[in-house]
Design a protein around this motif. Structure first.
Motif, PDB file in Angstrom:
ATOM      1  N   LEU A 214       0.828  -1.207   0.000  1.00 13.08           N
ATOM      2  CA  LEU A 214       0.000   0.000   0.000  1.00 13.08           C
ATOM      3  C   LEU A 214       0.864   1.259   0.000  1.00 13.08           C
ATOM      4  O   LEU A 214       0.497   2.270  -0.611  1.00 13.08           O
TER       5      LEU A 214
ATOM      6  N   TYR B 294      -8.295  -8.198   0.399  1.00 10.02           N
ATOM      7  CA  TYR B 294      -9.504  -7.425   0.117  1.00 10.02           C
ATOM      8  C   TYR B 294     -10.350  -8.148  -0.916  1.00 10.02           C
ATOM      9  O   TYR B 294      -9.830  -8.892  -1.757  1.00 10.02           O
TER      10      TYR B 294
ATOM     11  N   THR C 145     -13.435  -3.577  -2.473  1.00  8.73           N
ATOM     12  CA  THR C 145     -12.570  -2.937  -1.479  1.00  8.73           C
ATOM     13  C   THR C 145     -11.186  -2.677  -2.058  1.00  8.73           C
ATOM     14  O   THR C 145     -10.556  -1.653  -1.744  1.00  8.73           O
TER      15      THR C 145
ATOM     16  N   ARG D  88     -11.433   0.472  -4.115  1.00  8.32           N
ATOM     17  CA  ARG D  88     -11.500   1.631  -3.227  1.00  8.32           C
ATOM     18  C   ARG D  88     -10.132   1.938  -2.614  1.00  8.32           C
ATOM     19  O   ARG D  88      -9.718   3.094  -2.512  1.00  8.32           O
ATOM     20  N   THR D  89      -9.446   0.878  -2.198  1.00 10.74           N
ATOM     21  CA  THR D  89      -8.134   1.059  -1.579  1.00 10.74           C
ATOM     22  C   THR D  89      -7.139   1.640  -2.577  1.00 10.74           C
ATOM     23  O   THR D  89      -6.342   2.531  -2.236  1.00 10.74           O
TER      24      THR D  89
ATOM     25  N   CYS E  49      -5.291   5.261  -2.087  1.00  8.20           N
ATOM     26  CA  CYS E  49      -3.827   5.420  -2.061  1.00  8.20           C
ATOM     27  C   CYS E  49      -3.370   6.440  -3.086  1.00  8.20           C
ATOM     28  O   CYS E  49      -2.504   7.283  -2.798  1.00  8.20           O
TER      29      CYS E  49
END
Length: 438
Positions: free
Chosen positions: A110, A135, A139, A142-143, A147
């Motif tokens: 990430l 995930y 998700t 979205r992540t 980021c």
């Protein structure tokens, strides 16, 4: 015989204890043999056991050095071993340590998505996240966007906003490059059978994020544009933003329609400020004028030779050089025209600019009327001074105002014709002064 019988009875009584002792010995021997066999097996497989014990350290080293493929292979190996031999304490401990390393790998992946990164590396990072199974698909999307948003926000936050002109250009370049890259990365990574318009799992997430990021950009532009005081600098920033919008239009994020009203307001602020300055100069010149023919010529302010609104533009009437207040006013208005000569064709501000110019004429007319009707000023004037002031008023009505209206018509294609009505209103307002001096 009696002694023998006694001994036999004693022996018979002790036989159960002997039997229990022998059974215990046999059981202990079996346990020792089993432990010895396990030790022998452990000795024979000591190399493999040592390698198993090194798996957590090896996994941690792979994560710290960015060897994510190898780290994921080790993590998968430990997961399978736990599924098969999860009842063994050693295996359970190894699985717990492997999960801790996997969590560290997730944080590292990430972190890579929060910095400047190109599409090939983006594909690898998201691929690793998918293999981690940390995930679900929605998700994960979205992540990814969160980021990339953090990266853009950090980049924008590091820009130096001391110089508003340079800041706006760098801000626009940052959003042009970053938004384009993120959209292309998202579409390349998450392209699937559902397509980009398949509800929240598709283009809706990308559209929502892009709307958020563009709104942040617009807020920064709106907050910074008032600190750009020069028309030329404003025009340069506008061209930069237009180029940004043209580039982002290729990915469906054309920002030009949103920016034009913002720049229109900024251009009007520059124009109004220049006209206000022209009005201030005019009023100061009126207040300090001596109204003598000699002083009017000697103290006259040089007039701008051209309005620079276009080619073959006539210069200001030479008679205005005899009137210091009018020279100051005309120069100020011409400077206001020049501030916006590069912006007016693009922003369609004809009506708003005409209204501002009308207000400037109204202010100048009111200033002349107030000065002419001032009792102190009238009492202090002799015949020559009154004649000089009357000549200034007539020059304003017959030369200055018509010239500025013609120059405005050249600056603004299709300028409203009712500006000529403003001149007639000025004639009507100043008629008491002109008639009283006849």
């Amino acid at each position: 015989m009696k002694d023998a019988a006694t001994l036999l009875e004693t022996l018979e009584a002790q036989l159960p204890d002997l039997k229990r002792g022998c059974d215990g010995f046999v059981k202990g021997a079996k346990e020792i043999a089993k432990a010895r066999a396990m030790n022998r097996t452990l000795m024979n497989n000591s190399g493999a056991v040592a390698e198993l014990l090194e798996v957590p350290k090896l996994l941690d080293a792979c994560v710290r050095n960015g060897h994510y493929d190898e780290a994921l292979d080790l993590e998968n190996f430990v997961a399978k071993m736990e599924a098969t031999h999860g009842d063994i304490a050693l295996v359970k401990r190894l699985a717990d340590e492997a999960r801790a390393s996997s969590a560290e790998m997730l944080r590292a992946l990430l972190a890579r998505l929060r910095v400047g990164i190109q599409l090939p590396e983006c594909l690898r990072m998201v691929g690793y996240l998918r293999r981690l199974s940390a995930y679900d698909e929605t998700t994960l999307r979205r992540t990814f966007l969160a980021c990339r948003e953090e990266y853009i926000a950090n980049t924008v936050g590091e820009l130096d906003d001391t110089n508003a002109y340079e800041y706006l250009k760098k801000l626009t370049d940052t959003h042009r490059v970053s938004l384009f890259d993120v959209v292309m990365q998202y579409r390349a990574i998450f392209s699937d059978e559902a397509g980009d318009d398949a509800g929240e799992d598709g283009g809706a997430l990308l559209y929502s994020w892009a709307t958020h990021r563009i709104s942040k950009y617009l807020d920064l532009v709106k907050a910074t544009l008032p600190r750009v005081y020069e028309g030329g600098a404003l025009a340069s920033v506008y061209e930069h933003c237009e180029y940004c919008g043209t580039s982002l239009a290729r990915v469906g994020l054309d920002t030009r329609p949103l920016l034009r009203p913002v720049f229109g307001d900024a251009a009007m602020a520059v124009f109004d400020a220049a006209l206000a300055s022209a009005g201030d100069d005019f009023e100061r010149a009126l207040a300090s004028a001596t109204w003598t023919a000699a002083s009017s010529t000697a103290e006259s302010t040089p007039l701008a030779a051209k309005t620079e609104a276009g080619d073959n533009v006539e210069g200001p009437p030479a008679t205005l050089a005899d009137h210091v207040p009018l020279a100051a006013f005309v120069n100020g208005v011409l400077l206001a025209y020049n501030e916006l000569r590069h912006l007016t064709p693009a922003l369609e501000l004809n009506l708003r600019l005409a209204r501002s110019l009308e207000s400037a004429f109204s202010r100048a007319t009111a200033s002349l009327l107030a000065h002419g009707q001032s009792k102190d000023a009238s009492a202090a004037r002799d015949d020559r001074a009154r004649a000089a002031f009357l000549a200034c008023v007539r020059a304003y009505l017959d030369a200055a105002a018509p010239f500025l209206v013609r120059a405005f018509a050249r600056l603004i294609a299709g300028a409203p014709h009712d500006l000529n009505r403003v001149i007639e209103d000025a004639r009507a307002a100043l008629a008491p002064i002109v008639d009283s001096e006849l």
